[in-house]
Design a protein around this motif. Structure first.
Motif, PDB file in Angstrom:
ATOM      1  N   GLY A  15       0.829  -1.213   0.000  1.00  0.00           N
ATOM      2  CA  GLY A  15       0.000   0.000   0.000  1.00  0.00           C
ATOM      3  C   GLY A  15       0.854   1.251   0.000  1.00  0.00           C
ATOM      4  N   ALA A  16       1.964   1.223   0.750  1.00  0.00           N
ATOM      5  CA  ALA A  16       2.872   2.375   0.778  1.00  0.00           C
ATOM      6  C   ALA A  16       3.451   2.615  -0.618  1.00  0.00           C
ATOM      7  CB  ALA A  16       3.993   2.131   1.787  1.00  0.00           C
ATOM      8  N   HIS A  17       3.772   1.527  -1.309  1.00  0.00           N
ATOM      9  CA  HIS A  17       4.299   1.623  -2.672  1.00  0.00           C
ATOM     10  C   HIS A  17       3.243   2.235  -3.607  1.00  0.00           C
ATOM     11  CE1 HIS A  17       6.593   0.548  -6.214  1.00  0.00           C
ATOM     12  NE2 HIS A  17       5.562  -0.138  -6.689  1.00  0.00           N
ATOM     13  N   TYR A  18       2.019   1.719  -3.533  1.00  0.00           N
ATOM     14  CA  TYR A  18       0.947   2.242  -4.386  1.00  0.00           C
ATOM     15  C   TYR A  18       0.672   3.716  -4.054  1.00  0.00           C
ATOM     16  CZ  TYR A  18      -0.068  -2.758  -5.081  1.00  0.00           C
ATOM     17  OH  TYR A  18       0.029  -4.097  -5.356  1.00  0.00           O
ATOM     18  N   ALA A  19       0.721   4.028  -2.763  1.00  0.00           N
ATOM     19  CA  ALA A  19       0.416   5.405  -2.337  1.00  0.00           C
ATOM     20  C   ALA A  19       1.446   6.392  -2.892  1.00  0.00           C
ATOM     21  CB  ALA A  19       0.381   5.486  -0.816  1.00  0.00           C
ATOM     22  N   LEU A  20       2.717   5.991  -2.868  1.00  0.00           N
ATOM     23  CA  LEU A  20       3.770   6.852  -3.434  1.00  0.00           C
ATOM     24  C   LEU A  20       3.499   7.107  -4.916  1.00  0.00           C
ATOM     25  CD1 LEU A  20       7.343   5.797  -2.232  1.00  0.00           C
ATOM     26  CD2 LEU A  20       6.258   8.021  -2.003  1.00  0.00           C
ATOM     27  N   LEU A  21       3.174   6.014  -5.619  1.00  0.00           N
ATOM     28  CA  LEU A  21       2.899   6.155  -7.054  1.00  0.00           C
ATOM     29  C   LEU A  21       1.673   7.036  -7.294  1.00  0.00           C
ATOM     30  CD1 LEU A  21       3.518   2.473  -8.221  1.00  0.00           C
ATOM     31  CD2 LEU A  21       4.963   4.449  -8.679  1.00  0.00           C
ATOM     32  N   ALA A  22       0.654   6.847  -6.450  1.00  0.00           N
ATOM     33  CA  ALA A  22      -0.596   7.614  -6.614  1.00  0.00           C
ATOM     34  C   ALA A  22      -0.373   9.099  -6.350  1.00  0.00           C
ATOM     35  CB  ALA A  22      -1.667   7.063  -5.682  1.00  0.00           C
ATOM     36  N   MET A  23       0.516   9.413  -5.405  1.00  0.00           N
ATOM     37  CA  MET A  23       0.803  10.820  -5.093  1.00  0.00           C
ATOM     38  C   MET A  23       1.292  11.566  -6.327  1.00  0.00           C
ATOM     39  SD  MET A  23       2.945  11.123  -1.632  1.00  0.00           S
ATOM     40  CE  MET A  23       2.350  10.349  -0.160  1.00  0.00           C
ATOM     41  N   GLY A  24       2.284  10.980  -6.986  1.00  0.00           N
ATOM     42  CA  GLY A  24       2.866  11.641  -8.158  1.00  0.00           C
ATOM     43  C   GLY A  24       1.897  11.682  -9.318  1.00  0.00           C
ATOM     44  N   PHE A  25       1.239  10.536  -9.576  1.00  0.00           N
ATOM     45  CA  PHE A  25       0.301  10.446 -10.697  1.00  0.00           C
ATOM     46  C   PHE A  25      -0.868  11.416 -10.491  1.00  0.00           C
ATOM     47  CE2 PHE A  25      -3.406   8.670 -12.816  1.00  0.00           C
ATOM     48  CZ  PHE A  25      -2.916   8.368 -14.074  1.00  0.00           C
ATOM     49  N   GLY A  26      -1.431  11.393  -9.271  1.00  0.00           N
ATOM     50  CA  GLY A  26      -2.585  12.250  -8.963  1.00  0.00           C
ATOM     51  C   GLY A  26      -2.224  13.719  -9.024  1.00  0.00           C
ATOM     52  N   MET A  27      -1.023  14.050  -8.558  1.00  0.00           N
ATOM     53  CA  MET A  27      -0.575  15.450  -8.574  1.00  0.00           C
ATOM     54  C   MET A  27      -0.480  15.964 -10.019  1.00  0.00           C
ATOM     55  SD  MET A  27       3.020  16.771  -7.107  1.00  0.00           S
ATOM     56  CE  MET A  27       3.284  18.409  -6.537  1.00  0.00           C
ATOM     57  N   ILE A  28       0.064  15.138 -10.897  1.00  0.00           N
ATOM     58  CA  ILE A  28       0.197  15.538 -12.307  1.00  0.00           C
ATOM     59  C   ILE A  28      -1.185  15.708 -12.937  1.00  0.00           C
ATOM     60  CG2 ILE A  28       0.916  14.731 -14.610  1.00  0.00           C
ATOM     61  CD1 ILE A  28       3.379  13.448 -13.203  1.00  0.00           C
ATOM     62  N   PHE A  29      -2.077  14.752 -12.691  1.00  0.00           N
ATOM     63  CA  PHE A  29      -3.403  14.840 -13.305  1.00  0.00           C
ATOM     64  C   PHE A  29      -4.185  16.042 -12.773  1.00  0.00           C
ATOM     65  CE2 PHE A  29      -7.970  14.125 -13.086  1.00  0.00           C
ATOM     66  CZ  PHE A  29      -8.245  14.069 -14.435  1.00  0.00           C
ATOM     67  N   LEU A 221       1.966  -2.227 -14.781  1.00  0.00           N
ATOM     68  CA  LEU A 221       1.226  -2.498 -13.546  1.00  0.00           C
ATOM     69  C   LEU A 221       1.335  -1.320 -12.578  1.00  0.00           C
ATOM     70  CD1 LEU A 221      -0.419  -4.969 -13.067  1.00  0.00           C
ATOM     71  CD2 LEU A 221       1.386  -5.902 -11.618  1.00  0.00           C
ATOM     72  N   ALA A 222       2.516  -0.672 -12.584  1.00  0.00           N
ATOM     73  CA  ALA A 222       2.728   0.455 -11.659  1.00  0.00           C
ATOM     74  C   ALA A 222       1.744   1.588 -11.934  1.00  0.00           C
ATOM     75  CB  ALA A 222       4.170   0.955 -11.782  1.00  0.00           C
ATOM     76  N   VAL A 223       1.600   1.965 -13.213  1.00  0.00           N
ATOM     77  CA  VAL A 223       0.705   3.092 -13.519  1.00  0.00           C
ATOM     78  C   VAL A 223      -0.749   2.671 -13.324  1.00  0.00           C
ATOM     79  CG1 VAL A 223       0.438   2.721 -16.035  1.00  0.00           C
ATOM     80  CG2 VAL A 223       0.299   5.015 -15.104  1.00  0.00           C
ATOM     81  N   PHE A 224      -1.013   1.409 -13.530  1.00  0.00           N
ATOM     82  CA  PHE A 224      -2.359   0.889 -13.301  1.00  0.00           C
ATOM     83  C   PHE A 224      -2.737   1.039 -11.819  1.00  0.00           C
ATOM     84  CE2 PHE A 224      -4.466  -3.105 -11.907  1.00  0.00           C
ATOM     85  CZ  PHE A 224      -5.708  -2.903 -12.480  1.00  0.00           C
ATOM     86  N   TYR A 225      -1.826   0.634 -10.926  1.00  0.00           N
ATOM     87  CA  TYR A 225      -2.109   0.766  -9.493  1.00  0.00           C
ATOM     88  C   TYR A 225      -2.091   2.225  -9.046  1.00  0.00           C
ATOM     89  CZ  TYR A 225      -2.478  -4.147  -8.412  1.00  0.00           C
ATOM     90  OH  TYR A 225      -2.932  -5.435  -8.344  1.00  0.00           O
ATOM     91  N   ALA A 226      -1.205   3.018  -9.634  1.00  0.00           N
ATOM     92  CA  ALA A 226      -1.176   4.460  -9.304  1.00  0.00           C
ATOM     93  C   ALA A 226      -2.520   5.086  -9.639  1.00  0.00           C
ATOM     94  CB  ALA A 226      -0.071   5.157 -10.090  1.00  0.00           C
ATOM     95  N   PHE A 227      -3.042   4.725 -10.799  1.00  0.00           N
ATOM     96  CA  PHE A 227      -4.326   5.260 -11.268  1.00  0.00           C
ATOM     97  C   PHE A 227      -5.447   4.826 -10.324  1.00  0.00           C
ATOM     98  CE2 PHE A 227      -7.830   5.136 -14.579  1.00  0.00           C
ATOM     99  CZ  PHE A 227      -7.936   6.503 -14.685  1.00  0.00           C
TER     100      PHE A 227
END
Lengths: 287, 237
Positions: A15-29, A221-227
């Protein structure tokens, strides 16, 4: 029952890994309006640069990690300057930008394969400890992953709250037209956001390299989970990204307590559907 | 000879795709005066002022600000040079506090003294903003949001202020309050003001000059007095 604790801890780490990815992806979007699917291969670039710095340049891991983070931040910024900016300036419809980002995803993924080959890359010289928490074993890398989420999360929250660029980013996320009207250079801020967002994915990528190694297609898979995590948490929300990532990680991990691990992706989508039916804009709103 | 125009719009045309929505419009905005831009829905008023401010490309013609060409100049440069714009429909950042909204108006101001002075001016003009400074802008009433939108523009320290339909959607009592505020701002701060409006009754009495647009073309450019006659005014709509 004795499986529950290891599954729970594994869920927190993933979850920590997904959350890190989501932070960056969500911030850009949320700031630029770009659904940046090429975020995945940009993340992979960081893993490969870190691997190359460790194995070819013999740099210490932390320095190599810095190279990976800076490298993927530059690739992220370049994708904005060389591609997205042109479409945004010309008011291209969102689906056109989406197609562009998918094309970029394929392009960078294939370039990684051409440059580094398609076999898995691992770093074997990085040593880390093992720790017992009750009946569960946690590795040093897993602890770093959780620590990275805490440090990056707090750092980003402080940046958004206390710096001029943080307030510009929040302004753009709230009302892009007004941001232009008050004289914010929205293109410069977008560039910074692509840099920061991609850099955050670089931290996650370097740690996953130590844990699992790197493959050219690791970004899919990384961007899929980030999304997923970003949408579940509320696109652009920092606490939302953390909550979304942890919920995904925990549900996915605890789900295999009773069902086969083949169902992990299905479980993740199930969570998305349930949350979006309950709260269509995600769990959280704003910083 | 001293040129009294702060803004000159010279034969400006604007397109939306292949369609010309503003066609060869010219007018001057005089210093320390209020120019009223009138017209029915779809006349091209909003497109015209947004284009002059740099939010939409100008297809032909020229805009001069203080006798210098600013055609298609970025909004950032316009704000830096004292040209501010208040958009239609409460131009605020709804998720940010009143204080944060006002501070975003000082994006290009580095001197703390100037920021404090401008904040003080805005608070004197709109005391409600001082009382609600920690409140999220989106939770305020329409009238208060409009005051905040004007407050953000004033924090930029403008010489020229363009307001796009500042009274739209407001209760009649608030309409007069907003119009009175604009007059007070012009008089106390010595600004030049352009008001784009459909509410003729409230805005005509405070105008020094009027431009009327009809389907993208200018049909009147002159003093407000002749338009006080309703029949005369209706000829232009």
């Amino acid at each position: 029952m004795e499986l529950l604790l290891p599954l729970f801890l594994n869920g927190v780490v993933n979850g920590a890994h997904y959350a890190l990815l989501a932070m960056g992806f969500g911030m850009i979007f949320a700031t630029t309006g770009v659904v940046h699917f090429a975020y995945g291969p940009v993340y992979a670039v960081a893993a490969y640069l870190t691997w190359w710095s460790v194995t070819v340049l013999s740099l210490p891991f932390l320095v190599a990690m810095g190279v990976g983070i800076v490298g993927c931040a530059v690739v992220g910024m370049a994708s904005y300057v060389l591609l997205y900016r042109w479409f945004l300036r010309n008011d291209s419809p969102p689906f056109i930008i989406l197609v562009v980002s998918l094309g970029l995803l394929m392009l960078i993924t294939n370039l990684i394969g051409v440059a580094f080959g398609t076999n898995a890359k691992t770093v074997n010289d990085v040593t880390y400890g093992f720790y017992f928490i009750g009946s569960a074993v946690v590795t040093g890398v897993q602890l770093w992953q959780v620590l990275a989420l805490v440090v990056v999360g707090l750092g980003l929250a402080a940046f958004m709250k206390w710096t001029a660029y943080g307030s510009y980013i929040r302004a753009m996320q709230d009302n892009m037209l007004m941001a232009k009207i008050v004289g914010i250079n929205t293109e410069r801020v977008s560039l910074v956001v692509f840099g920061i967002g991609s850099g955050i994915s670089g931290i996650a990528a370097s740690l996953i390299l130590v844990k699992e190694g790197a493959l050219p297609h690791m970004g899919f898979l990384a961007v899929f989970y980030a999304f997923l995590a970003a949408v579940v948490g509320g696109l652009g929300s920092l606490p939302g990204a953390v909550a979304g990532g942890l919920i995904l990680g925990l549900v996915e991990s605890l789900g295999v307590w009773r069902v086969s691990s083949d169902w992990q992706t299905t479980i993740a989508f199930g969570v998305l559907f349930i949350v979006l039916i309950w709260r269509p804009t995600g769990l959280w709103k704003g910083y | 000879m001293i040129n009294n125009a702060i803004l000159k719009v010279l034969d400006v045309s604007v397109d939306h795709g292949n369609r010309r929505v503003v066609d060869s419009i010219s007018f001057d905005v005089l210093r320390n005066k209020i120019l009223l831009v009138l017209g029915h829905n779809g006349a091209g008023k909003t497109t015209l002022v947004r284009s002059i401010f740099g939010l939409h490309p100008i297809a032909a013609g020229e805009v001069q600000y203080n006798d210098k060409p600013i055609t298609n100049r970025s909004t950032e440069e316009n704000v830096k040079n004292g040209f501010s714009f208040v958009p239609q429909g409460h131009g605020v950042f709804r998720s940010l506090t009143v204080e944060e909204n006002l501070m975003l108006g000082t994006t290009h101001v580095s001197e703390q003294k100037k920021i404090r002075e401008r904040l003080e001016t805005v608070r004197e003009l709109f005391p409600i903003l001082s009382e609600r400074r920690a409140q999220k802008a989106g939770t305020m009433s329409g009238g208060q949001q409009q005051m905040l939108a004007i407050g953000i523009a004033l924090m930029q320290g403008p010489d020229l202020l363009v307001l796009d339909e500042p009274t739209i959607g407001l209760a009649p009592r608030l309409v007069n309050q907003v119009v009175e505020s604009v007059v007070k701002i012009k008089e106390t701060l010595g600004l030049s003001v352009v008001i784009v409006e459909q509410n003729i009754q409230a805005s005509l009495p405070v105008a020094d000059g009027v431009v009327i647009l009809k389907t993208g073309r200018k049909v009147y450019d002159g003093a407000p007095a002749p338009l006080a006659d309703h029949n005369k005014l209706m000829e232009y709509f």
